[in-house]
Design a protein around this motif. Structure first.
Motif, PDB file in Angstrom:
ATOM      1  N   ARG A  85      34.879  33.789  50.288  1.00  0.00           N
ATOM      2  CA  ARG A  85      34.118  34.458  51.360  1.00  0.00           C
ATOM      3  C   ARG A  85      32.758  34.836  50.797  1.00  0.00           C
ATOM      4  NH1 ARG A  85      33.464  39.699  53.865  1.00  0.00           N
ATOM      5  NH2 ARG A  85      33.599  39.501  56.122  1.00  0.00           N
ATOM      6  N   TYR A  86      31.712  34.453  51.526  1.00  0.00           N
ATOM      7  CA  TYR A  86      30.339  34.765  51.147  1.00  0.00           C
ATOM      8  C   TYR A  86      29.837  35.878  52.055  1.00  0.00           C
ATOM      9  CZ  TYR A  86      30.858  30.095  49.153  1.00  0.00           C
ATOM     10  OH  TYR A  86      31.310  29.002  48.471  1.00  0.00           O
ATOM     11  N   PRO A  87      29.625  37.091  51.531  1.00  0.00           N
ATOM     12  CA  PRO A  87      29.259  38.229  52.387  1.00  0.00           C
ATOM     13  C   PRO A  87      27.995  38.024  53.216  1.00  0.00           C
ATOM     14  CG  PRO A  87      29.710  38.956  50.156  1.00  0.00           C
ATOM     15  CD  PRO A  87      29.740  37.471  50.141  1.00  0.00           C
ATOM     16  N   GLU A  88      26.986  37.356  52.668  1.00  0.00           N
ATOM     17  CA  GLU A  88      25.732  37.136  53.403  1.00  0.00           C
ATOM     18  C   GLU A  88      25.569  35.683  53.835  1.00  0.00           C
ATOM     19  OE1 GLU A  88      25.173  38.747  50.076  1.00  0.00           O
ATOM     20  OE2 GLU A  88      25.718  40.590  51.111  1.00  0.00           O
ATOM     21  N   ASP A  94      24.600  36.019  46.651  1.00  0.00           N
ATOM     22  CA  ASP A  94      24.566  35.884  45.200  1.00  0.00           C
ATOM     23  C   ASP A  94      25.970  35.926  44.605  1.00  0.00           C
ATOM     24  OD1 ASP A  94      21.817  35.580  44.635  1.00  0.00           O
ATOM     25  OD2 ASP A  94      21.510  37.729  44.977  1.00  0.00           O
ATOM     26  N   HIS A  95      26.917  36.524  45.333  1.00  0.00           N
ATOM     27  CA  HIS A  95      28.292  36.641  44.866  1.00  0.00           C
ATOM     28  C   HIS A  95      29.259  36.135  45.923  1.00  0.00           C
ATOM     29  CE1 HIS A  95      26.309  39.356  42.044  1.00  0.00           C
ATOM     30  NE2 HIS A  95      27.341  39.126  41.259  1.00  0.00           N
ATOM     31  N   GLN A  96      30.478  35.901  45.509  1.00  0.00           N
ATOM     32  CA  GLN A  96      31.516  35.459  46.428  1.00  0.00           C
ATOM     33  C   GLN A  96      32.823  36.157  46.092  1.00  0.00           C
ATOM     34  OE1 GLN A  96      31.350  31.246  45.520  1.00  0.00           O
ATOM     35  NE2 GLN A  96      33.096  31.395  44.119  1.00  0.00           N
ATOM     36  N   LEU A  97      33.643  36.313  47.112  1.00  0.00           N
ATOM     37  CA  LEU A  97      34.987  36.848  46.948  1.00  0.00           C
ATOM     38  C   LEU A  97      35.927  35.649  46.924  1.00  0.00           C
ATOM     39  CD1 LEU A  97      36.978  39.187  46.827  1.00  0.00           C
ATOM     40  CD2 LEU A  97      36.854  39.327  49.332  1.00  0.00           C
ATOM     41  N   HIS A  98      36.577  35.441  45.795  1.00  0.00           N
ATOM     42  CA  HIS A  98      37.415  34.259  45.596  1.00  0.00           C
ATOM     43  C   HIS A  98      38.885  34.667  45.592  1.00  0.00           C
ATOM     44  CE1 HIS A  98      38.260  30.455  42.958  1.00  0.00           C
ATOM     45  NE2 HIS A  98      38.892  30.440  44.111  1.00  0.00           N
ATOM     46  N   LEU A  99      39.686  33.986  46.406  1.00  0.00           N
ATOM     47  CA  LEU A  99      41.118  34.235  46.471  1.00  0.00           C
ATOM     48  C   LEU A  99      41.892  33.007  46.043  1.00  0.00           C
ATOM     49  CD1 LEU A  99      41.504  35.990  49.948  1.00  0.00           C
ATOM     50  CD2 LEU A  99      40.921  37.007  47.749  1.00  0.00           C
ATOM     51  N   TYR A 113      45.726  36.605  44.849  1.00  0.00           N
ATOM     52  CA  TYR A 113      44.977  37.033  43.671  1.00  0.00           C
ATOM     53  C   TYR A 113      43.500  36.979  44.047  1.00  0.00           C
ATOM     54  CZ  TYR A 113      49.166  36.631  40.818  1.00  0.00           C
ATOM     55  OH  TYR A 113      50.410  36.812  40.276  1.00  0.00           O
ATOM     56  N   ALA A 114      42.713  37.956  43.562  1.00  0.00           N
ATOM     57  CA  ALA A 114      41.321  38.052  43.990  1.00  0.00           C
ATOM     58  C   ALA A 114      40.400  38.413  42.836  1.00  0.00           C
ATOM     59  CB  ALA A 114      41.206  39.114  45.085  1.00  0.00           C
ATOM     60  N   HIS A 115      39.166  37.929  42.933  1.00  0.00           N
ATOM     61  CA  HIS A 115      38.112  38.386  42.038  1.00  0.00           C
ATOM     62  C   HIS A 115      36.759  38.191  42.719  1.00  0.00           C
ATOM     63  CE1 HIS A 115      38.669  34.113  40.828  1.00  0.00           C
ATOM     64  NE2 HIS A 115      37.347  34.118  40.732  1.00  0.00           N
ATOM     65  N   TRP A 116      35.810  38.986  42.277  1.00  0.00           N
ATOM     66  CA  TRP A 116      34.423  38.955  42.734  1.00  0.00           C
ATOM     67  C   TRP A 116      33.637  38.278  41.637  1.00  0.00           C
ATOM     68  CZ3 TRP A 116      31.897  39.800  47.077  1.00  0.00           C
ATOM     69  CH2 TRP A 116      30.555  40.173  47.070  1.00  0.00           C
ATOM     70  N   GLU A 117      32.817  37.307  41.976  1.00  0.00           N
ATOM     71  CA  GLU A 117      32.121  36.509  40.959  1.00  0.00           C
ATOM     72  C   GLU A 117      30.796  35.986  41.493  1.00  0.00           C
ATOM     73  OE1 GLU A 117      34.557  33.074  40.118  1.00  0.00           O
ATOM     74  OE2 GLU A 117      34.761  32.600  42.234  1.00  0.00           O
ATOM     75  N   PRO A 118      29.928  35.497  40.596  1.00  0.00           N
ATOM     76  CA  PRO A 118      28.685  34.883  41.055  1.00  0.00           C
ATOM     77  C   PRO A 118      28.996  33.675  41.948  1.00  0.00           C
ATOM     78  CG  PRO A 118      28.588  35.302  38.699  1.00  0.00           C
ATOM     79  CD  PRO A 118      30.005  35.554  39.134  1.00  0.00           C
ATOM     80  N   SER A 119      28.190  33.481  42.962  1.00  0.00           N
ATOM     81  CA  SER A 119      28.367  32.359  43.879  1.00  0.00           C
ATOM     82  C   SER A 119      28.175  31.041  43.134  1.00  0.00           C
ATOM     83  CB  SER A 119      27.352  32.457  45.015  1.00  0.00           C
ATOM     84  OG  SER A 119      27.281  31.246  45.726  1.00  0.00           O
ATOM     85  N   GLY A 138      37.052  42.606  43.322  1.00  0.00           N
ATOM     86  CA  GLY A 138      37.630  41.603  44.210  1.00  0.00           C
ATOM     87  C   GLY A 138      38.873  42.111  44.916  1.00  0.00           C
ATOM     88  N   ILE A 139      39.721  42.810  44.177  1.00  0.00           N
ATOM     89  CA  ILE A 139      40.943  43.370  44.763  1.00  0.00           C
ATOM     90  C   ILE A 139      40.593  44.431  45.796  1.00  0.00           C
ATOM     91  CG2 ILE A 139      42.977  44.779  44.247  1.00  0.00           C
ATOM     92  CD1 ILE A 139      43.055  43.246  41.510  1.00  0.00           C
ATOM     93  N   GLU A 140      39.662  45.319  45.456  1.00  0.00           N
ATOM     94  CA  GLU A 140      39.253  46.367  46.401  1.00  0.00           C
ATOM     95  C   GLU A 140      38.703  45.771  47.689  1.00  0.00           C
ATOM     96  OE1 GLU A 140      36.404  48.887  44.419  1.00  0.00           O
ATOM     97  OE2 GLU A 140      37.875  49.569  42.944  1.00  0.00           O
ATOM     98  N   ARG A 141      37.828  44.786  47.575  1.00  0.00           N
ATOM     99  CA  ARG A 141      37.235  44.167  48.760  1.00  0.00           C
ATOM    100  C   ARG A 141      38.298  43.448  49.594  1.00  0.00           C
ATOM    101  NH1 ARG A 141      31.673  42.868  49.232  1.00  0.00           N
ATOM    102  NH2 ARG A 141      30.424  44.092  47.811  1.00  0.00           N
TER     103      ARG A 141
END
Length: 175
Positions: A85-88, A94-99, A113-119, A138-141
């Motif tokens: 998921r790309y927030p913008e 600039d970042h993505q939520l990856h599952l 499973y989740a993490h927040w990382e550079p796009s 990532g988990i929080e989001r």
């Protein structure tokens, strides 16, 4: 729509498996282990239903992701799908939520499973090097998105979710 991409998901998995050995000879990879600390929750639904929920939450199937596996189960288990998921929006974020989704042994539950990382689109080198990967964020989001959508989930201890034995069925209260 998500079911139409399952063929491409299987193709991605096959290609990643074939490429991993030659890439590793030069210090690169096509497969990666999913760390335990990236576990977000378990949904008491099969992954095709989860995929439809992800689509409604603005996630898209991530067909360029490396193949993820959790190696703390015997035999190692690979993801059934990778979503992002790309927030913008894809080009502006600039970042993505990856599952990463893992199906239970009887396919009736799905571990997320989740993490927040550079796009990977805007910052491909930082993304590939796995710099600035934040499991907690990532988990929080992810939990926040599911809670806002009214989708119930359970946080299960590893011994209950790995393999989804009978103990998992009686797991902790659903959130």
């Amino acid at each position: 729509m998500t079911h139409e991409l399952r063929f491409l998901e299987r193709l991605r998995q096959g290609v990643a498996s074939l490429l991993h050995a030659p890439l590793s000879l030069v210090g690169l990879y096509a497969e990666r282990e999913t760390p335990r600390e990236q576990y977000a929750f378990t949904l008491r639904e099969p992954y095709p239903i989860v995929e439809a929920q992800l689509h409604r939450l603005g996630f898209v199937r991530n067909l360029v992701s490396s193949l993820k596996y959790r190696d703390y189960e015997t035999p190692p288990e690979t993801t059934v799908a990778s979503w992002v998921r790309y927030p913008e929006g894809a080009l502006a974020s600039d970042h993505q939520l990856h599952l990463a989704l893992y199906a239970g042994a009887d396919r009736s539950m799905t571990d997320v499973y989740a993490h927040w990382e550079p796009s990977w689109i805007r910052h491909p080198i930082r993304h590939y090097r796995a710099t600035d990967v934040d499991a907690e964020k990532g988990i929080e989001r992810t939990r926040s998105l599911f809670e806002e959508a009214g989708i119930e989930y359970a946080v299960l201890p590893a011994e209950e979710r790995i393999g989804h034995d009978a103990a998992a069925a009686s797991g902790p209260p659903i959130r």
